[in-house]
Scaffold this motif. Structure first.
Motif, short mmCIF file in Angstrom:
data_model
loop_
_atom_site.label_atom_id
_atom_site.label_comp_id
_atom_site.label_asym_id
_atom_site.label_seq_id
_atom_site.Cartn_x
_atom_site.Cartn_y
_atom_site.Cartn_z
N ASP A 27 0.80 -1.23 0.00
CA ASP A 27 0.00 0.00 0.00
C ASP A 27 0.83 1.28 0.00
O ASP A 27 0.36 2.34 0.40
CB ASP A 27 -0.95 0.01 1.21
CG ASP A 27 -0.21 -0.07 2.55
OD1 ASP A 27 1.04 -0.12 2.55
OD2 ASP A 27 -0.89 -0.08 3.59
N TRP A 28 2.09 1.20 -0.42
CA TRP A 28 2.87 2.43 -0.53
C TRP A 28 2.24 3.37 -1.55
O TRP A 28 1.72 2.90 -2.59
CB TRP A 28 4.31 2.12 -0.95
CG TRP A 28 5.19 1.71 0.21
CD1 TRP A 28 4.88 1.75 1.53
CD2 TRP A 28 6.52 1.20 0.13
NE1 TRP A 28 5.94 1.30 2.30
CE2 TRP A 28 6.96 0.97 1.44
CE3 TRP A 28 7.39 0.93 -0.94
CZ2 TRP A 28 8.22 0.47 1.74
CZ3 TRP A 28 8.65 0.44 -0.65
CH2 TRP A 28 9.06 0.21 0.68
N PRO A 29 2.26 4.68 -1.31
CA PRO A 29 1.64 5.63 -2.24
C PRO A 29 2.52 5.87 -3.47
O PRO A 29 3.19 6.89 -3.61
CB PRO A 29 1.50 6.90 -1.40
CG PRO A 29 2.63 6.82 -0.42
CD PRO A 29 2.79 5.34 -0.11
N THR A 30 2.53 4.92 -4.38
CA THR A 30 3.33 5.05 -5.60
C THR A 30 2.55 4.47 -6.75
O THR A 30 1.39 4.06 -6.60
CB THR A 30 4.70 4.35 -5.42
OG1 THR A 30 5.52 4.64 -6.55
CG2 THR A 30 4.54 2.84 -5.26
N THR A 31 3.15 4.42 -7.91
CA THR A 31 2.44 3.99 -9.11
C THR A 31 2.41 2.47 -9.24
O THR A 31 3.24 1.78 -8.65
CB THR A 31 3.12 4.57 -10.37
OG1 THR A 31 4.45 4.04 -10.46
CG2 THR A 31 3.21 6.09 -10.28
N PRO A 32 1.47 1.94 -10.01
CA PRO A 32 1.45 0.49 -10.25
C PRO A 32 2.75 -0.03 -10.86
O PRO A 32 3.16 -1.16 -10.60
CB PRO A 32 0.27 0.30 -11.22
CG PRO A 32 -0.62 1.47 -10.96
CD PRO A 32 0.30 2.61 -10.63
N GLU A 92 11.95 2.13 -18.13
CA GLU A 92 11.18 3.06 -18.97
C GLU A 92 9.76 3.22 -18.43
O GLU A 92 9.23 4.34 -18.39
CB GLU A 92 11.17 2.55 -20.41
CG GLU A 92 12.52 2.67 -21.10
CD GLU A 92 12.53 2.12 -22.51
OE1 GLU A 92 12.88 2.86 -23.43
OE2 GLU A 92 12.17 0.94 -22.68
N ARG A 93 9.14 2.12 -18.02
CA ARG A 93 7.77 2.22 -17.51
C ARG A 93 7.71 3.09 -16.25
O ARG A 93 6.80 3.91 -16.09
CB ARG A 93 7.21 0.83 -17.22
CG ARG A 93 6.81 0.04 -18.47
CD ARG A 93 5.89 -1.11 -18.13
NE ARG A 93 6.55 -2.12 -17.32
CZ ARG A 93 7.17 -3.19 -17.82
NH1 ARG A 93 7.23 -3.36 -19.14
NH2 ARG A 93 7.73 -4.08 -17.02
N VAL A 94 8.67 2.90 -15.35
CA VAL A 94 8.68 3.68 -14.12
C VAL A 94 8.91 5.16 -14.41
O VAL A 94 8.23 6.04 -13.87
CB VAL A 94 9.75 3.15 -13.14
CG1 VAL A 94 9.96 4.12 -11.98
CG2 VAL A 94 9.33 1.79 -12.60
N CYS A 95 9.88 5.45 -15.27
CA CYS A 95 10.17 6.85 -15.60
C CYS A 95 8.96 7.55 -16.21
O CYS A 95 8.64 8.69 -15.87
CB CYS A 95 11.36 6.94 -16.54
SG CYS A 95 12.95 6.59 -15.75
N SER A 143 5.95 6.85 -15.72
CA SER A 143 4.87 6.95 -14.73
C SER A 143 5.08 8.15 -13.80
O SER A 143 4.19 8.50 -13.03
CB SER A 143 4.79 5.67 -13.89
OG SER A 143 5.78 5.63 -12.88
N GLY A 144 6.27 8.74 -13.85
CA GLY A 144 6.56 9.90 -13.01
C GLY A 144 7.03 9.55 -11.62
O GLY A 144 7.21 10.45 -10.78
N ALA A 145 7.25 8.28 -11.34
CA ALA A 145 7.66 7.85 -10.00
C ALA A 145 9.15 7.50 -10.00
O ALA A 145 9.83 7.58 -11.02
CB ALA A 145 6.82 6.66 -9.55
N VAL A 146 9.65 7.12 -8.82
CA VAL A 146 11.04 6.70 -8.70
C VAL A 146 11.10 5.30 -8.11
O VAL A 146 10.17 4.84 -7.44
CB VAL A 146 11.87 7.67 -7.82
CG1 VAL A 146 11.97 9.03 -8.48
CG2 VAL A 146 11.27 7.80 -6.42
N MET A 147 12.21 4.62 -8.35
CA MET A 147 12.41 3.27 -7.87
C MET A 147 12.96 3.26 -6.44
O MET A 147 13.41 4.31 -5.95
CB MET A 147 13.40 2.53 -8.78
CG MET A 147 12.90 2.30 -10.18
SD MET A 147 14.15 1.42 -11.17
CE MET A 147 13.17 0.96 -12.59
#
Length: 440
Positions: free
Chosen positions: A325-330, A396-399, A401-405
């Motif tokens: 449930d961390w507030p990040t992207t799928p 690429e998908r994460v970038c 999505s606007g989120a970070v790893m």
């Protein structure tokens, strides 16, 4: 989207370039203390500019740079160019020689919000400030960051291959075992072709987030100081970057394993395994050296080594993933390392939250698999969690999505080296008559 510019590179003079291995150095964020001390013994090694030391380190770098320029240690090329940079390397267990192809140039230092240069990890303010201070004092780019553009047609490789027929110089073998080769393209029409290709591309920052943000911070300070005189064409609006094609199969990302140095709570081996079994299917294995193969290609699977022959493969139970449930992207939630950080570091070990994990000193990030096992055997760590590598598609998908790893998710290999090419961002650079030819 991305504006790039050729540069009049600063390089070691023709005599010194014949022994370029003596003057190159690892990047500031990967060089070990032992490596640093050895390199500092050479008064002309590039580390004195990229990782200066002393009470006024940036001031010492500025003074040394001025001396090198005055003495002709470093000399500037007369014509602007795109500098082609190839790295030849091998991976353990493979007979194949890879060649990562790319080129170095200036790219406009875009703010993250502009969504032209995309990031995949967070930075530490102290390291950003260190890089910005060095840039402010020297007005010199000492090592290129690594960016990725995607071109499935491989349009630029033909020009790079042609340039490589007449290299400027090459290393025999750098600190990581790679052979680095530099060439230059100075044909105006070809350089403009490079500019047109990148003008329709986004760039993912693979490596060098602190150096890039240092450029952003310095550019902002200069822009504020310029006031109404600001034009956007000033040299300090640009940043030295090594650009490689994300579509190439010679782009390698190596795994970074997690070594738990000490449990934050008192746990016996049996208690740890019981907690893991709440979220993971746990399988006992015989040989720890089988772990990379046993988890290869399997999502949300990890190797666990606890020493004394205690070897396990764990894999997240599919139905459990919904608890993340961390507030990040799928896209981030789907990553192996997000699963490891949430279900192992937070749920099993009790280090709650991504920020607390970034600050936690009880975990070490280790790329060398045998080192993980040996450090557990020596009692330097309680457990080793062995991971798969992140794929380029995941980056690429994460970038996008606007989120970070999670921290230390990617290790692009090999690293670029310092000392191959330097560039200036002084005001005088844009006064050169060639500059106007390449403005958009």
């Amino acid at each position: 989207m991305a504006e790039i510019q050729p540069v009049r590179g600063w390089r070691y003079n023709a005599v010194l370039s014949q022994q370029i291995d003596r003057y190159v150095s690892p990047l500031f964020d990967v060089v070990s203390m032992k490596q640093r001390e050895a390199l500092y013994q050479n008064p002309l090694n590039s580390i004195h500019l990229s990782v200066p030391r002393g009470d006024d380190a940036a001031g010492a770098a500025r003074q040394r740079l001025q001396e090198w320029q005055q003495q002709g240690v470093l000399q500037q090329d007369e014509l602007p160019g795109i500098y082609v940079y190839y790295q030849y390397f091998r991976l353990p267990g493979s007979a194949r020689e890879y060649c990562r192809k790319g080129f170095m140039c200036h790219i406009r230092a875009y703010d993250w919000a502009e969504s032209v240069v995309l990031r995949h990890e967070n930075t530490l303010p102290a390291s950003v400030n260190d890089r910005a201070e060095l840039l402010s004092r020297t007005e010199f780019q000492t090592s290129a960051t690594h960016g990725l553009y995607r071109d499935d047609a491989f349009e630029l490789e033909q020009y790079m291959d042609e340039a490589m027929q007449n290299p400027l110089y090459q290393t025999e073998e750098d600190y990581q075992g790679a052979r680095d080769v530099l060439a230059v393209i100075q044909d105006v029409r070809i350089i403009q072709r490079f500019q047109r290709v990148l003008a329709s591309r986004e760039v993912i920052l693979a490596d060098g987030h602190h150096r890039y943000e240092g450029s952003l911070a310095y550019r902002l300070a200069r822009r504020v100081a310029a006031g109404e005189a600001y034009t956007g064409a000033e040299a300090w609006n640009f940043h030295l970057m090594y650009l490689t094609n994300a579509a190439a199969d010679d782009l390698r990302i190596l795994p970074t394993h997690r070594l738990v140095l000490e449990f934050p709570v008192a746990l016996s081996t049996q208690e740890l395994l019981a907690r893991l079994a709440t979220y993971f299917t746990v399988l006992t294995l015989d040989d720890p050296y089988d772990l990379p193969e046993r988890i290869a290609g399997k999502p949300w699977a990890f190797g666990v080594y606890l020493g004394e022959g205690q070897v396990y493969k764990i894999r997240l139970k599919p139905e459990v993933h919904a608890l993340l449930d961390w507030p990040t992207t799928p896209e981030v939630k789907a990553l192996d390392l997000t699963v490891l950080h949430f279900f192992v570091l937070e749920k099993v070990l009790g280090v709650v939250g991504a920020e607390a994990q970034r600050q936690w000193t009880g975990v070490a990030y280790v790329r060398n698999f045998p080192e993980c096992l040996s450090r557990v055997d020596r009692g330097e760590a309680r457990a080793a969690f062995i991971t798969n590598e992140v794929t380029m598609e995941e980056v690429e998908r994460v970038c996008h999505s606007g989120a970070v790893m999670p921290p230390k998710s990617t290790f692009f290999y090999p690293k670029t080296i310092g000392g191959f090419l330097f560039t200036s961002i002084r005001d005088s650079e844009t006064e050169h008559p060639f500059y106007a030819v390449f403005r958009p």
